[in-house]
Design a protein around this motif. Structure first.
Motif, short mmCIF file in Angstrom:
data_model
loop_
_atom_site.label_atom_id
_atom_site.label_comp_id
_atom_site.label_asym_id
_atom_site.label_seq_id
_atom_site.Cartn_x
_atom_site.Cartn_y
_atom_site.Cartn_z
N TYR A 11 -17.23 7.56 8.12
CA TYR A 11 -17.56 8.26 6.88
C TYR A 11 -18.79 7.71 6.17
O TYR A 11 -19.48 8.43 5.47
CB TYR A 11 -16.38 8.24 5.91
CG TYR A 11 -15.13 8.91 6.42
CD1 TYR A 11 -15.21 10.13 7.10
CD2 TYR A 11 -13.88 8.35 6.21
CE1 TYR A 11 -14.06 10.75 7.57
CE2 TYR A 11 -12.72 8.97 6.67
CZ TYR A 11 -12.82 10.17 7.35
OH TYR A 11 -11.68 10.78 7.81
N ARG B 108 -10.26 8.90 0.92
CA ARG B 108 -9.93 10.14 1.62
C ARG B 108 -8.43 10.39 1.62
O ARG B 108 -7.97 11.53 1.47
CB ARG B 108 -10.45 10.07 3.06
CG ARG B 108 -10.26 11.39 3.84
CD ARG B 108 -9.23 11.26 4.93
NE ARG B 108 -8.83 12.56 5.46
CZ ARG B 108 -8.27 12.72 6.64
NH1 ARG B 108 -8.09 11.68 7.44
NH2 ARG B 108 -7.87 13.91 7.03
N LYS C 169 -6.17 13.89 2.61
CA LYS C 169 -6.76 15.19 2.33
C LYS C 169 -7.13 15.89 3.63
O LYS C 169 -7.59 15.25 4.58
CB LYS C 169 -8.01 15.04 1.46
CG LYS C 169 -7.75 14.51 0.05
CD LYS C 169 -9.05 14.37 -0.72
CE LYS C 169 -8.79 13.82 -2.14
NZ LYS C 169 -10.07 13.65 -2.89
N TYR D 70 -9.47 18.58 5.89
CA TYR D 70 -10.92 18.69 5.97
C TYR D 70 -11.40 20.05 5.51
O TYR D 70 -10.83 21.10 5.84
CB TYR D 70 -11.39 18.43 7.40
CG TYR D 70 -11.24 16.98 7.81
CD1 TYR D 70 -12.09 16.00 7.31
CD2 TYR D 70 -10.23 16.60 8.68
CE1 TYR D 70 -11.95 14.67 7.68
CE2 TYR D 70 -10.08 15.28 9.05
CZ TYR D 70 -10.93 14.32 8.55
OH TYR D 70 -10.77 13.00 8.91
N CYS E 132 -16.10 21.57 -0.41
CA CYS E 132 -15.60 21.83 -1.76
C CYS E 132 -15.42 23.32 -2.02
O CYS E 132 -16.24 24.15 -1.59
CB CYS E 132 -16.54 21.26 -2.80
SG CYS E 132 -16.45 19.47 -3.00
N CYS F 55 -15.94 18.78 -7.92
CA CYS F 55 -16.45 18.43 -6.58
C CYS F 55 -17.30 17.18 -6.70
O CYS F 55 -18.26 17.13 -7.49
CB CYS F 55 -17.27 19.58 -6.01
SG CYS F 55 -17.87 19.25 -4.34
N ALA G 112 -18.60 11.79 -1.53
CA ALA G 112 -17.15 11.73 -1.74
C ALA G 112 -16.69 10.39 -2.27
O ALA G 112 -15.64 10.29 -2.91
CB ALA G 112 -16.44 12.06 -0.42
N THR H 63 -21.46 13.59 2.14
CA THR H 63 -20.01 13.80 2.10
C THR H 63 -19.65 14.43 0.76
O THR H 63 -20.40 14.32 -0.22
CB THR H 63 -19.25 12.48 2.26
OG1 THR H 63 -19.64 11.57 1.22
CG2 THR H 63 -19.56 11.83 3.61
N GLU H 64 -18.49 15.07 0.71
CA GLU H 64 -18.04 15.66 -0.55
C GLU H 64 -16.53 15.80 -0.54
O GLU H 64 -15.89 15.83 0.51
CB GLU H 64 -18.69 17.03 -0.78
CG GLU H 64 -18.41 18.05 0.31
CD GLU H 64 -19.17 19.36 0.06
OE1 GLU H 64 -18.48 20.38 -0.16
OE2 GLU H 64 -20.42 19.35 0.10
N THR H 65 -15.96 15.88 -1.72
CA THR H 65 -14.50 16.01 -1.84
C THR H 65 -14.13 16.61 -3.19
O THR H 65 -14.88 16.50 -4.17
CB THR H 65 -13.82 14.63 -1.69
OG1 THR H 65 -12.40 14.80 -1.64
CG2 THR H 65 -14.15 13.72 -2.85
N ARG I 93 -9.67 18.66 -0.61
CA ARG I 93 -10.49 18.71 0.59
C ARG I 93 -11.40 17.50 0.73
O ARG I 93 -11.75 16.84 -0.25
CB ARG I 93 -11.33 19.99 0.60
CG ARG I 93 -10.52 21.23 0.33
CD ARG I 93 -11.38 22.47 0.36
NE ARG I 93 -10.66 23.65 -0.11
CZ ARG I 93 -11.04 24.90 0.12
NH1 ARG I 93 -12.16 25.14 0.79
NH2 ARG I 93 -10.32 25.90 -0.33
N TRP I 94 -11.80 17.28 1.97
CA TRP I 94 -12.70 16.17 2.27
C TRP I 94 -13.68 16.61 3.34
O TRP I 94 -13.28 17.07 4.42
CB TRP I 94 -11.90 14.95 2.75
CG TRP I 94 -12.73 13.77 3.14
CD1 TRP I 94 -13.32 13.55 4.35
CD2 TRP I 94 -13.08 12.65 2.33
NE1 TRP I 94 -14.02 12.35 4.35
CE2 TRP I 94 -13.88 11.78 3.12
CE3 TRP I 94 -12.79 12.27 1.01
CZ2 TRP I 94 -14.38 10.58 2.64
CZ3 TRP I 94 -13.29 11.08 0.52
CH2 TRP I 94 -14.08 10.25 1.32
#
Length: 404
Positions: free
Chosen positions: A178, A229, A232, A234, A237, A244, A248, A256-258, A262-263
């Motif tokens: 990640y 993470r 979560k 995949y 956002c 968001c 992440a 990365t974003e979450t 979601r991830w």
């Protein structure tokens, strides 16, 4: 992987005093060193037997009437000594077998070829299939494999995810999934280091057994990012989400974003992760011998039913991020050195749309149509989609025929 070393040291002293003679076995030291090269040494072995009369004066054995008993006593000392030697040699051979077994897990004999190494024949029985039939056939191919212990996974990741993919054994670092950072192998399991990340979370149906330690599903990850993470599923956002977070985690890669549920991993690993989850849904997608639940991919993921997702997003990631050289090498090494099975979706990304066709945005031709160059009718929009797939995957797209 360093060769195991087993060392032992035996120290024994035995004295036998009789009314007509004295036999003494001086300090006897055995030092055996077991290594991969089977080094075997006896450091020192001293044995002395003296015939003495009851007054403790030395006498000539040839003129003494106690000679026969003295000889018997000394013989007993020698017999005891060789019993020690016999036991130590037996222990030595036992340790060699343990070493051989441990080495075989990571580095099998180069002269032995596993079925998974012949990629063309490995999937031969999957031709002409699609949907549930293809999923079930692939399951029969990959489900039976070598299972590792949870401890053995550490050493496997140091090879499979080494920063130097061409010389993984000599590489001093691994790449975190990640964060994309290279960190020392020595930080495995440390609070400020890296740990084992299950891409398909344990809470979504992984039980003790092969599903828990499957190397296709485990990657090194930064401890803090891994915790962030959690479990979560995949996905990118939600467009309507007001929470968001990008990236992440402060230690994760910038792309990365979450959000709450979601991830999204780094873009360069999104296809890798998608194919890993597809593998899990096929390998463990049916009733498992150990009683574990059948795993499934879904657009409505739920841990209580072992449904992971988001399926439509994973199918998209599989298309836009085709298998890299590093991913293919990893797949090959899992086959050759560890589990002796493969991830079919790394070798054949098109299997994904054939199994989950109703969720796929791109209908790919069957694998046997590809290999046999059979013609199929298609609309202009389909040709455009095939051309796009060709550009993404490096294949050759032609009107009416698709080749890889």
């Amino acid at each position: 992987m360093q060769s195991p070393v087993v060392a032992t040291k035996f120290h024994c002293t035995k004295s036998a005093i009789y009314s007509t003679g004295h036999c003494k076995k001086r300090t006897t030291i055995f030092h055996f060193k077991f290594t991969r090269s089977s080094t075997f040494r006896i450091q020192r072995f001293n044995l002395a037997c003296h015939n003495r009369n009851p007054e403790n004066h030395l006498v000539s054995p040839w003129s003494s009437d106690i000679f026969p008993r003295g000889i018997r006593n000394c013989t007993e000392c020698i017999n005891v000594s060789w019993r020690w030697v016999s036991q130590v040699i037996s222990f030595y051979l036992f340790c060699l077998n343990l070493v051989a077994d441990a080495v075989a897990i990571d580095y099998p004999s180069p002269s032995f070829v596993y079925a998974c190494e012949d990629v063309n024949n490995y999937y031969a029985n999957a031709d002409h299939l699609e949907g549930k039939s293809l999923k079930k056939k692939l399951n029969s191919i990959i489900a039976r494999h070598q299972s590792l212990s949870y401890r053995e996974v550490w050493n496997a990741l140091k090879l499979l995810d080494a920063s130097d993919v061409d010389n993984p054994k000599a590489s001093s670092g691994i790449v975190e999934i990640y964060s994309l950072r290279v960190v020392p192998k020595s930080l495995a399991g440390k609070p400020d280091g890296w740990n084992r990340e299950h891409l398909w979370p344990r809470s979504y149906g992984l039980k003790d057994g092969s599903s828990l330690t499957d190397l296709h599903n485990i990657r090194p990850a930064d401890v803090n990012v891994n915790s962030s993470r959690g479990n979560k599923y995949y996905g990118e956002c939600n467009v309507y989400s007001t929470k968001c977070l990008k990236p992440a985690n402060k230690e994760a890669a910038l792309d990365t974003e979450t959000d709450k549920d979601r991830w999204a991993p780094p873009k360069q690993h999104r296809g890798d992760i998608a194919r890993a989850l597809m593998y899990m849904a096929v390998c463990y997608g049916f009733r498992q011998p150990d009683g574990g639940p059948a795993l499934h991919l879904s657009d409505s993921p739920k841990s209580s039913t072992s449904e992971m997702g988001l399926l439509s997003t994973l199918l998209k990631w599989n298309e836009i991020d085709p298998p890299s050289r590093e991913e293919k090498l990893r797949n090959e090494r899992v086959c050759k050195f560890y589990q002796h099975n493969r991830n079919p979706f790394v070798d054949h990304p098109e299997y994904a749309s054939l199994i989950w066709e109703e969720h796929s945005s791109l209908r790919l031709p069957r694998s046997h149509e590809i290999h046999n160059k059979r013609q199929f009718k298609t609309s202009r929009s389909s040709v455009d989609r095939l051309q796009t797939f060709k550009e993404r995957h490096g294949g050759i797209a032609m009107t009416g025929t698709k080749q890889f």
